[in-house]
Design a protein around this motif. Structure first.
Motif, short mmCIF file in Angstrom:
data_model
loop_
_atom_site.label_atom_id
_atom_site.label_comp_id
_atom_site.label_asym_id
_atom_site.label_seq_id
_atom_site.Cartn_x
_atom_site.Cartn_y
_atom_site.Cartn_z
N ASN A 103 0.74 -1.16 0.16
CA ASN A 103 -0.18 -0.18 0.08
C ASN A 103 0.90 1.23 -0.17
OD1 ASN A 103 0.56 0.88 2.72
ND2 ASN A 103 -0.51 -0.85 3.23
N TRP A 104 0.44 2.34 -0.05
CA TRP A 104 1.17 3.55 -0.45
C TRP A 104 1.88 4.01 0.92
CZ3 TRP A 104 1.41 4.05 -5.15
CH2 TRP A 104 0.41 3.96 -5.90
N SER A 105 1.43 3.47 1.78
CA SER A 105 2.55 3.69 3.21
C SER A 105 3.84 3.03 3.05
CB SER A 105 1.89 3.39 4.35
OG SER A 105 1.65 1.98 4.53
N HIS A 106 4.00 2.22 2.30
CA HIS A 106 5.38 1.48 1.77
C HIS A 106 5.90 1.99 0.47
CE1 HIS A 106 4.83 -0.82 5.34
NE2 HIS A 106 3.60 -1.08 4.97
N LEU A 107 5.27 2.86 0.01
CA LEU A 107 6.01 3.49 -1.03
C LEU A 107 7.45 3.65 -1.46
CD1 LEU A 107 5.13 4.88 -4.05
CD2 LEU A 107 5.39 7.06 -2.78
N TRP A 108 8.32 3.86 -0.20
CA TRP A 108 9.61 3.78 -0.43
C TRP A 108 10.08 2.54 -1.07
CZ3 TRP A 108 13.83 1.63 2.31
CH2 TRP A 108 13.51 0.63 3.26
N LEU A 109 9.52 1.49 -1.04
CA LEU A 109 10.02 0.14 -1.47
C LEU A 109 9.93 0.18 -3.01
CD1 LEU A 109 8.24 -2.41 0.71
CD2 LEU A 109 10.63 -1.57 0.91
N ASN A 110 9.13 1.12 -3.56
CA ASN A 110 9.29 1.64 -5.11
C ASN A 110 10.19 2.69 -5.24
OD1 ASN A 110 7.15 -0.34 -4.94
ND2 ASN A 110 5.60 1.12 -6.12
N GLU A 111 10.04 3.82 -4.71
CA GLU A 111 10.90 4.94 -4.99
C GLU A 111 12.12 5.01 -4.44
OE1 GLU A 111 9.98 6.38 -7.38
OE2 GLU A 111 7.63 6.11 -7.79
N GLY A 112 12.40 4.53 -3.27
CA GLY A 112 13.56 4.55 -2.83
C GLY A 112 14.61 3.71 -3.46
N ASP A 142 4.36 6.10 6.75
CA ASP A 142 3.35 6.86 7.37
C ASP A 142 2.11 6.22 6.93
OD1 ASP A 142 1.49 8.61 8.39
OD2 ASP A 142 2.32 10.47 7.23
N ARG A 143 1.56 5.60 7.96
CA ARG A 143 0.19 4.92 7.97
C ARG A 143 -1.12 6.01 7.77
NH1 ARG A 143 3.59 1.76 10.57
NH2 ARG A 143 4.24 -0.13 9.57
N ARG A 144 -0.66 6.95 8.15
CA ARG A 144 -2.14 8.06 8.26
C ARG A 144 -1.92 9.01 7.21
NH1 ARG A 144 0.22 7.42 13.49
NH2 ARG A 144 1.39 9.11 13.24
N TYR A 145 -1.61 8.58 5.98
CA TYR A 145 -1.56 9.61 4.92
C TYR A 145 -2.74 10.01 4.52
CZ TYR A 145 -2.19 5.58 2.07
OH TYR A 145 -2.77 4.25 1.47
N PRO A 146 -2.91 11.60 4.15
CA PRO A 146 -4.34 12.03 3.91
C PRO A 146 -4.59 11.67 2.47
CG PRO A 146 -2.63 13.71 3.65
CD PRO A 146 -1.70 12.66 4.30
N ALA A 147 -3.69 11.43 1.57
CA ALA A 147 -4.13 10.89 0.30
C ALA A 147 -3.09 10.34 -0.39
CB ALA A 147 -4.62 12.13 -0.78
N PRO A 148 -3.04 9.41 -1.58
CA PRO A 148 -1.69 8.50 -1.74
C PRO A 148 -0.70 9.53 -2.25
CG PRO A 148 -3.65 7.45 -2.36
CD PRO A 148 -4.05 8.72 -1.86
N ARG A 149 -1.12 10.40 -2.88
CA ARG A 149 -0.13 11.64 -3.43
C ARG A 149 0.83 12.15 -2.59
NH1 ARG A 149 2.61 11.75 -7.65
NH2 ARG A 149 0.65 10.98 -9.03
N SER A 150 0.31 12.35 -1.29
CA SER A 150 1.15 13.03 -0.35
C SER A 150 2.43 11.81 0.09
CB SER A 150 0.13 13.42 0.92
OG SER A 150 -0.31 12.18 1.62
N MET A 151 2.26 10.87 -0.24
CA MET A 151 3.34 10.08 -0.07
C MET A 151 4.69 10.16 -1.11
SD MET A 151 2.78 8.39 2.85
CE MET A 151 4.00 7.33 2.70
N PHE A 152 4.18 11.06 -2.20
CA PHE A 152 5.59 11.31 -2.93
C PHE A 152 6.24 12.43 -2.75
CE2 PHE A 152 2.24 8.24 -4.90
CZ PHE A 152 3.04 7.50 -5.99
N ASP A 153 7.24 12.33 -1.79
CA ASP A 153 7.78 13.63 -1.43
C ASP A 153 9.40 13.06 -1.30
OD1 ASP A 153 7.79 12.20 1.11
OD2 ASP A 153 6.55 13.89 1.98
N SER A 154 9.93 13.98 -0.24
CA SER A 154 11.51 13.59 -0.11
C SER A 154 11.72 12.57 0.79
CB SER A 154 11.93 14.98 0.60
OG SER A 154 11.39 15.32 1.98
N ARG A 155 10.49 11.90 1.56
CA ARG A 155 10.71 10.68 2.40
C ARG A 155 10.99 9.37 1.32
NH1 ARG A 155 5.61 9.83 4.57
NH2 ARG A 155 5.09 11.19 2.65
N ALA A 156 9.96 9.44 0.26
CA ALA A 156 9.98 8.24 -0.48
C ALA A 156 11.28 8.23 -1.48
CB ALA A 156 8.52 8.23 -1.38
N TYR A 157 11.72 9.29 -1.74
CA TYR A 157 12.80 9.31 -2.84
C TYR A 157 14.16 9.59 -2.13
CZ TYR A 157 9.12 9.67 -6.46
OH TYR A 157 8.24 9.58 -7.08
#
Length: 500
Positions: free
Chosen positions: A228-237, A279-294
Motif C-alpha cells: 500500500n502507499w504507506s510503503h511507497l519507499w520500497l518502490n521509489e527509494g 506513514d500509515r496516516r497519509y491523507p491521500a496517496p499523492r502525499s506520499m510522493f515526497d522527499s521521504r520516499a525518494y
C-alpha cells in the motif's frame, strides 16, 4: 451484485461493458489548436497513484495484481504502445490500424499504459528481447545520444540484482507535456520531453539518472510492488538508489558521492522533517510522493548497504526480489529478508530510519592534547526527541603511519565522548569518511584541520563540507582558500561550490 448467491471458492468471470469519452484523469488527449497549431495529436495515460480507474474499470490499488490486455484501434500513421508483447498489428479495411498488446505476467493497475502518437521508433535487441525508443520525428537524431546506454543498464542491473530483467520487452516513449519526469509502466516507460539531449545539452547534464531510475523500477515497483502507499519507499527509494548504483558503475565514486551529497540535503528537508517514511496516516496517496520516499529512502538503502556490507546487501536484495517476484511487499518483508540472511536483528535500524521522522543533527568536536597524546572526540545529538542509533567512524591521519588511526563508535546516546591515543598531532581528521550517514553534521575542530580537509580529503563530500565551513568566513585568508579551491580542486562539483 452477483446474480445468484455464490459459494466460497467458486470462480467467476465478470465482463464489464463500458464507454467513456472525456475521462477526468488518467488518460490525456492533445492536438493542435488556434493557440498551439503545432501541437501534435497524442494520447497518453498516467495511472499512478490512482488515476487509471478513470478510464477503465479496475481494482485500482497497489495490492491487487493482474495480467492485462490492450486492443486499440488508431488512425493510420499513428503508433500505439502498451504493456507486454505486441501480439498483432493489423490494418483494417477502413485504413485504421488495430494494435493488440498483452501483458501475461501480473502487475498492478496503475502500471497499465496506453500511448498513441506519431513517433519515430528505433528498435534494438537485448538478450533476444526488443528494446524500443519512441520519440517525436524532429528529435529522432538525438535518440542514440539519449538512450544509447539502455542495454548496458539492462546488463548492469540484471547482474547487480542477480535477477534478469523480467519483462517481454523494454520500451521508452517520450510524450508531450507529461506531468512527471517519468513513469515506470511495466515494460513501457513514459518520459517527459526534457529527457532528450542534443549534443550541447550533453555537455551540461545527462539523461542517465532519469533513465536508470525508471529502469530500476522494472524490478523495484513493477516486479515487486509496495502493498500500500504507506510503503511507497520500497518502490521509489529503490529506484532512487538505482541512480546512485549506475553512477557508481559508469561514472565512478566521485560522481556517485556528489549525487549522494545532493540527495542527503534533499532527504533532510520537506516532509522528511515531520513525517516518517512509513506513514500509515497519509491523507491521500499523492502525499506520499515526497522527499521521504525518494532521497531519504534512497539514503536508507545506502546506509543499510554499508551496515551489512556489499555481499550481504546484494544477496539479500536478490532473495527479496526472488521471493516476492510478481507479488506485493511491505517494509517488514524487506527487513525479515535481511535478518534471515544476516542472523541478527535490524529492528532498531528500521525503526529509526523508516518509522521516525527527521534525522540526527550532530556536533562532532575534536581536540588534540599534546601531553596525553590523545584526541578527545565528543559527539552530541542536538535534534529534539530521542537519540538515533548508528555507527560513526572518525579517522586521523598521523605522521609516520601509512594507515589512519580509526575510531569506530556506536552512537546511541545524546552525548558520547571517546579518547583516541595517537603518536603525534594528526594532520587530518575525517568524520564519516565513507559518507555513509544521513545526518546534519557540524564539526568543531582547529582551522588547520579544516584547511587539510579542504585541500587533502580524498572524498568529494568532505571537501564540500569544508567549502561550506569557509564560505561563512569574512577572513581574507579563508577567501583565498576558496579561490585556490576554485582554481585547483580535481572535481567540478567542489569548484562549483567554491565559486558560489
Amino acid at each position: 451484485r452477483l446474480p445468484v448467491e455464490a459459494p466460497r471458492g467458486q470462480a467467476w468471470t465478470i465482463d464489464i461493458d463500458y464507454r467513456i469519452t472525456n475521462p477526468i484523469s488518467g488518460l490525456h488527449f492533445f492536438g493542435p489548436s488556434k493557440s498551439a497549431p503545432q501541437q501534435p495529436s497524442m494520447v497518453w495515460s498516467h495511472g499512478e497513484p490512482i488515476s487509471n480507474r478513470y478510464w477503465f474499470p479496475s481494482l485500482d490499488h497497489p495490492n491487487e495484481r493482474q495480467s492485462s490486455e490492450m486492443i486499440a484501434t488508431v488512425p493510420a500513421g499513428f503508433e500505439c504502445l502498451s504493456n507486454g508483447a505486441l501480439l498483432s498489428r493489423r490494418k483494417l479495411d477502413d485504413g485504421r490500424v488495430r494494435f493488440h498488446w498483452k501483458q501475461d505476467k501480473s502487475h498492478v493497475s496503475y502500471l497499465v499504459t496506453l500511448v498513441v502518437g506519431k513517433f519515430t521508433v528505433t528498435r534494438e535487441e537485448w538478450r533476444g528481447r526488443p528494446v524500443l525508443y519512441y520519440v517525436s520525428p524532429e528529435r529522432a537524431a538525438d535518440t542514440a545520444r539519449t538512450f544509447g546506454r539502455t542495454r548496458e543498464m539492462l546488463d548492469f542491473f540484471s547482474e547487480r540484482f542477480g535477477i534478469e530483467y523480467p519483462w517481454e520487452k523494454y520500451a521508452q516513449v517520450v510524450v508531450e507535456q507529461f506531468t512527471a519526469g517519468g513513469m515506470e509502466n511495466t515494460s513501457a516507460t513514459t518520459l517527459y520531453r526534457g529527457v532528450m539531449h542534443d549534443e550541447r545539452a550533453m555537455l551540461d547534464s545527462t539523461p542517465d539518472r532519469l533513465i536508470a531510475h525508471e529502469l530500476g523500477h522494472q524490478w523495484w515497483g513493477d516486479l515487486v510492488t509496495c502493498r500500500n502507499w504507506s510503503h511507497l519507499w520500497l518502490n521509489e527509494g529503490f529506484a532512487t538508489y538505482c541512480e546512485v548504483l549506475w553512477y557508481e558503475h559508469k561514472l565512478g565514486r566521485d560522481e556517485a558521492d556528489y549525487l549522494l551529497y545532493s540527495k542527503s540535503r534533499a532527504g533532510r528537508s520537506g516532509g522528511a522533517l515531520t513525517r516518517p517514511i512509513v506513514d500509515r496516516r497519509y491523507p491521500a496517496p499523492r502525499s506520499m510522493f515526497d522527499s521521504r520516499a525518494y532521497p531519504k529512502a534512497g539514503w536508507v538503502l545506502h546506509m543499510l548497504r554499508h551496515r551489512v556490507g556489499d555481499d550481504a546487501f546484494f544477496r539479500a536484495l536478490k532473495r527479496y526480489g526472488t521471493v516476492y517476484a510478481y507479488q506485493v511487499a511491505e517494509t517488514g518483508d524487506l527487513r525479515r529478508t535481511f535478518e534471515r540472511l544476516l542472523g541478527h536483528s535490524l529492528e532498531r535500524f528500521f525503526f529509526d530510519w523508516t518509522e521516525r521522522s527527521a534525522h540526527p543533527v550532530l556536533t562532532v568536536s575534536s581536540r588534540y592534547d599534546a601531553d596525553s597524546k590523545q584526541v578527545r572526540v565528543e559527539v552530541t545529538q542536538d535534534q529534539d526527541g530521542e537519540p538515533f542509533a548508528f555507527p560513526l567512524t572518525v579517522t586521523f591521519a598521523v605522521p609516520g603511519r601509512t594507515e589512519p588511526v580509526r575510531l569506530d563508535l556506536t552512537v546511541t546516546e545524546k552525548r558520547q565522548v571517546a579518547f583516541v591515543p595517537v603518536a603525534s598531532r594528526p594532520t587530518l581528521v575525517r568524520v564519516d569518511p565513507e559518507h555513509t550517514l544521513l545526518a546534519e553534521v557540524k564539526e568543531k575542530k582547529s582551522r588547520g584541520w579544516w584547511v587539510a580537509q579542504l585541500k587533502n580529503a580524498p572524498r568529494v563530500p568532505e571537501r564540500l563540507r569544508a567549502v561550506a565551513h569557509f564560505a561563512t568566513s569574512r577572513s581574507e585568508a579563508d577567501r583565498k582558500l576558496l579561490f585556490e579551491t576554485l582554481a585547483g580542486d580535481a572535481f567540478y562539483g567542489v569548484r562549483v561550490a567554491a565559486a558560489g
